[in-house]
Design a protein around this motif. Structure first.
Motif, PDB file in Angstrom:
ATOM      1  N   ARG A  22      -5.370   4.254   9.646  1.00 44.41           N
ATOM      2  CA  ARG A  22      -6.644   3.646   9.257  1.00 44.41           C
ATOM      3  C   ARG A  22      -6.475   2.177   8.907  1.00 44.41           C
ATOM      4  NH1 ARG A  22      -9.495   8.355   5.639  1.00 44.41           N
ATOM      5  NH2 ARG A  22     -10.932   6.705   5.110  1.00 44.41           N
ATOM      6  N   PHE A  23      -5.374   1.853   8.217  1.00 47.66           N
ATOM      7  CA  PHE A  23      -5.149   0.437   7.869  1.00 47.66           C
ATOM      8  C   PHE A  23      -4.860  -0.384   9.121  1.00 47.66           C
ATOM      9  CE2 PHE A  23      -3.904   2.051   3.529  1.00 47.66           C
ATOM     10  CZ  PHE A  23      -5.034   1.549   2.930  1.00 47.66           C
ATOM     11  N   ASP A  24      -4.024   0.172   9.986  1.00 49.91           N
ATOM     12  CA  ASP A  24      -3.716  -0.554  11.219  1.00 49.91           C
ATOM     13  C   ASP A  24      -4.985  -0.818  12.011  1.00 49.91           C
ATOM     14  OD1 ASP A  24      -1.122  -0.564  10.546  1.00 49.91           O
ATOM     15  OD2 ASP A  24      -0.481   0.997  11.936  1.00 49.91           O
ATOM     16  N   TRP A  50       0.833  -1.212   0.000  1.00 49.31           N
ATOM     17  CA  TRP A  50       0.000   0.000   0.000  1.00 49.31           C
ATOM     18  C   TRP A  50       0.859   1.250   0.000  1.00 49.31           C
ATOM     19  CZ3 TRP A  50      -0.506   4.251   3.024  1.00 49.31           C
ATOM     20  CH2 TRP A  50      -0.085   4.191   4.356  1.00 49.31           C
ATOM     21  N   MET A  71     -16.397  -0.614   7.255  1.00 52.52           N
ATOM     22  CA  MET A  71     -16.317   0.841   7.164  1.00 52.52           C
ATOM     23  C   MET A  71     -17.678   1.495   6.965  1.00 52.52           C
ATOM     24  SD  MET A  71     -13.352   1.451   7.911  1.00 52.52           S
ATOM     25  CE  MET A  71     -13.523   3.233   7.770  1.00 52.52           C
ATOM     26  N   MET A 127      -0.558  10.195   4.286  1.00 55.74           N
ATOM     27  CA  MET A 127       0.035   8.861   4.412  1.00 55.74           C
ATOM     28  C   MET A 127      -0.052   8.367   5.858  1.00 55.74           C
ATOM     29  SD  MET A 127       0.903   7.794   1.433  1.00 55.74           S
ATOM     30  CE  MET A 127       2.100   6.472   1.535  1.00 55.74           C
ATOM     31  N   ALA A 130      -8.195  -0.858  10.908  1.00 60.46           N
ATOM     32  CA  ALA A 130      -9.148  -1.752  10.248  1.00 60.46           C
ATOM     33  C   ALA A 130      -8.653  -3.195  10.248  1.00 60.46           C
ATOM     34  CB  ALA A 130      -9.393  -1.275   8.826  1.00 60.46           C
ATOM     35  N   LEU A 131      -7.354  -3.358  10.009  1.00 63.81           N
ATOM     36  CA  LEU A 131      -6.824  -4.724   9.958  1.00 63.81           C
ATOM     37  C   LEU A 131      -6.501  -5.237  11.351  1.00 63.81           C
ATOM     38  CD1 LEU A 131      -4.598  -4.459   6.793  1.00 63.81           C
ATOM     39  CD2 LEU A 131      -6.787  -5.603   7.016  1.00 63.81           C
ATOM     40  N   ILE A 175      -8.212  -2.877   1.828  1.00 68.91           N
ATOM     41  CA  ILE A 175      -8.629  -3.858   2.828  1.00 68.91           C
ATOM     42  C   ILE A 175      -9.318  -5.051   2.163  1.00 68.91           C
ATOM     43  CG2 ILE A 175     -10.262  -4.214   4.721  1.00 68.91           C
ATOM     44  CD1 ILE A 175      -9.270  -1.409   5.680  1.00 68.91           C
ATOM     45  N   GLN A 180      -9.023   3.103   1.012  1.00 75.34           N
ATOM     46  CA  GLN A 180      -8.961   2.276   2.228  1.00 75.34           C
ATOM     47  C   GLN A 180      -9.764   0.991   2.037  1.00 75.34           C
ATOM     48  OE1 GLN A 180     -10.088   4.138   5.938  1.00 75.34           O
ATOM     49  NE2 GLN A 180     -10.432   2.164   6.889  1.00 75.34           N
ATOM     50  N   GLU A 213      -2.188   9.282   8.076  1.00 69.88           N
ATOM     51  CA  GLU A 213      -3.588   8.987   8.379  1.00 69.88           C
ATOM     52  C   GLU A 213      -3.975   7.607   7.838  1.00 69.88           C
ATOM     53  OE1 GLU A 213      -6.420  11.754   6.670  1.00 69.88           O
ATOM     54  OE2 GLU A 213      -8.006  10.260   6.929  1.00 69.88           O
ATOM     55  N   MET A 214      -3.534   7.310   6.615  1.00 73.17           N
ATOM     56  CA  MET A 214      -3.881   6.017   6.026  1.00 73.17           C
ATOM     57  C   MET A 214      -3.233   4.867   6.806  1.00 73.17           C
ATOM     58  SD  MET A 214      -6.014   6.874   3.841  1.00 73.17           S
ATOM     59  CE  MET A 214      -6.465   5.246   3.259  1.00 73.17           C
ATOM     60  N   GLN A 215      -1.981   5.099   7.223  1.00 73.99           N
ATOM     61  CA  GLN A 215      -1.308   4.071   8.026  1.00 73.99           C
ATOM     62  C   GLN A 215      -2.155   3.709   9.237  1.00 73.99           C
ATOM     63  OE1 GLN A 215       2.479   2.893   7.860  1.00 73.99           O
ATOM     64  NE2 GLN A 215       1.157   1.341   8.759  1.00 73.99           N
ATOM     65  N   ARG A 232      -8.350  -8.509  13.080  1.00 76.71           N
ATOM     66  CA  ARG A 232      -7.855  -9.867  13.130  1.00 76.71           C
ATOM     67  C   ARG A 232      -6.801 -10.031  14.219  1.00 76.71           C
ATOM     68  NH1 ARG A 232      -7.832 -12.661   8.214  1.00 76.71           N
ATOM     69  NH2 ARG A 232      -9.648 -12.040   7.058  1.00 76.71           N
ATOM     70  N   THR A 270     -15.016  -7.891   4.877  1.00 76.27           N
ATOM     71  CA  THR A 270     -14.732  -6.619   5.530  1.00 76.27           C
ATOM     72  C   THR A 270     -15.541  -5.485   4.927  1.00 76.27           C
ATOM     73  OG1 THR A 270     -12.919  -6.351   4.026  1.00 76.27           O
ATOM     74  CG2 THR A 270     -12.405  -7.194   6.225  1.00 76.27           C
TER      75      THR A 270
END
Lengths: 195, 312
Positions: B74-76, A27, B274, B68, B78-79, A57, A53, B70-72, B82, B270
């Motif tokens: 958001r990914f952390d 990403w 969101m 970037m 959301a993922l 995902i 996003q 912010e996306m980091q 698990r 998933t």
């Protein structure tokens, strides 16, 4: 000319094996590229971030099914484009704005202002006339120009991304745009020659 | 082999010609200079193609470093869903260990411990007369002027020289009403009125310190171990006796259901994570909430045995 394609494939394969670090690498590498591409369709940066996003995902949670991707770049661009245009058209449907044209989306292309060569007055002048030509092109022509010259994607990739029936349509689209640019440059030269 | 004639468009789409213009490729340059020497009538077209390729450069419109970062996050986040399941099991084992240690401390230092279970809140009156409201699944310990919180608590009333400890942050209270949230992934402090001083401690000893003014919210992330001021916009007003969600992503709703009500949430895909949900329910009746989510998302949610919620 696909730059660094072997690296792409390697990272992709690691990612398909479920390597979380490969996801981070994937990403971090593709987000800026896809963000720029999406930004040509819409100015709404928060919409772009939401779409990307969701996209990454979904990609991660279904990665094992995507093992057979050959060209990572065009694969990602096709998928992101489809997703973004769906969201944009949903928004448009909600605001009940019918553009009444054959084109269901906008594609914007601004030429760089900070290229050193453009600082020369003559070239700056030409940049403006070329920008004018670009503004007069159709959205699909602008998009094809962008994919070819700015993203280094070949005709085949462009035809795939823009869902064209035949590869030659991509070439035709681009050649017509280039011919217009050539003509305007020629006229501009005559003009500056006269001055 | 090279052709004799090129149009401007053909030059511009020729990979060797582009390598000369864009990458200043030496080999390509030599090649095109030789070709031009043999075909001087093409000088004009080469100039035009060269100019156009030089002009066709992108206006930088990529994401900013802030985008970037912010996306980091958001990914952390959301993922993390698990990862959290794994962490949960791990913390279950670790929790029993902690319990032993804290019971040991209890006898040595005479800390008083008060806990809330799943789906309950409790109001605690501290010896100095001030009040603490504990959210579900929260443990409070106190001894003298020191209070330890694991979970979520709302402090109100006149506090005198109170110090609130968590495993990664200390809050020094200077007379106030504030909320502290200390669960697995981050610690958050929301100050309603008065004044507090917060500083990193324990695993976030390097996080620095900050003074807070009313209306501010500070968040200490377990990953970055950094404090940042965040918008208190989506603060869950559990202390009013209702669980309120305003435009909250479902993964956050799910996190509340897991942390406060002991549900176990499974995601079959998933796509729903969101989706944003707005609604509220009484704190002691999550059935209403679950029914509301189900009606919005067309039965893509099912509640199964053992407190398991499955999102399709």
């Amino acid at each position: 000319m696909e730059v660094g394609q072997n690296d792409d494939i390697q990272l992709w394969e690691q990612f398909c094996k479920g390597d979380k670090r490969a996801f981070d690498g994937l990403w971090a590498y593709w987000f800026p590229i896809l963000f720029k591409y999406c930004n040509r369709f819409t100015d709404d940066k928060s919409l772009i971030k939401d779409v990307l996003q969701d996209f990454f995902i979904e990609l991660f949670t279904s990665r094992s099914r995507r093992n057979n991707v050959q060209h990572v770049k065009s694969y990602l661009m096709i998928a992101v484009r489809r997703k973004l245009l769906r969201v944009i058209s949903q928004q448009k449907a909600r605001s009940t704005e019918d553009l009444g044209s054959d084109e269901s989306y906008g594609f914007y292309l601004d030429l760089s202002a900070d290229h050193p060569i453009i600082e020369q007055q003559e070239l700056h002048n030409r940049k403006q006339v070329v920008q004018h030509v670009i503004n007069g092109l159709s959205n699909r022509q602008r998009e094809a120009i962008y994919l070819y010259f700015f993203e280094n994607i070949g005709y085949e990739g462009i035809a795939e991304i823009m869902s064209m029936k035949e590869v030659k349509y991509a070439r035709t689209l681009i050649y017509r745009a280039l011919d217009e640019m050539r003509d305007v440059i020629a006229r501009n030269k005559q003009l500056t020659g006269l001055l | 082999m090279d052709q004799e004639q090129y149009t401007v468009a053909e030059l511009m789409t020729n990979s060797s010609f582009r390598a000369w213009v864009n990458q200043h490729d030496e080999q390509a340059r030599t090649h095109w200079e030789q070709w031009l020497a043999a075909h001087p009538e093409h000088q004009e077209d080469v100039n035009t193609a060269f100019t156009l390729l030089s002009i066709l450069k992108e206006n930088e419109n990529g994401p900013s470093p802030a985008d970037m970062a912010e996306m980091q996050e958001r990914f952390d986040h959301a993922l993390g869903q698990r990862l959290r399941v794994l962490m949960y099991r791990w913390t279950a084992a670790a929790a029993s260990l902690l319990l032993l240690i804290s019971t040991g401390l209890y006898f040595m230092n005479k800390r008083s411990t008060i806990s809330t279970g799943i789906a309950m809140t409790k109001e605690v009156k501290l010896p100095d007369g001030s009040k603490v409201l504990l959210n579900a699944n929260t443990t409070l310990q106190y001894k003298g002027h020191d209070v330890w919180i694991e979970g979520e608590a709302y402090f109100s009333g006149e506090h005198h020289d109170l110090k609130v400890h968590t495993d990664g942050m200390e809050v020094t209270v200077l007379g106030t009403a504030f909320n502290i949230y200390n669960r697995k992934q981050h610690i958050e402090v929301l100050l309603e009125s008065g004044k507090v001083h917060v500083n990193g401690a324990g695993w976030a000893a390097t996080a620095g310190s900050a003074d807070m003014t009313p209306g501010e919210m500070i968040r200490l992330d377990a990953g970055s171990k950094k404090m940042e001021r965040i918008s208190p916009g989506s603060f869950i007003s559990w202390k009013s006796g209702r669980l309120v969600f305003k435009n909250t992503p479902l993964y956050k709703v799910a996190a509340v259901l897991e942390e406060n009500y002991g549900f176990h949430v499974q995601w079959k895909s998933t796509t729903l994570q969101m989706e944003r949900f707005s609604g509220s329910c009484p704190l002691d009746n999550t059935d209403i909430l679950l029914a509301a989510i189900r009606s919005v998302y067309n039965d893509r949610l099912s509640v199964q045995a053992n407190h398991t919620i499955v999102f399709e």
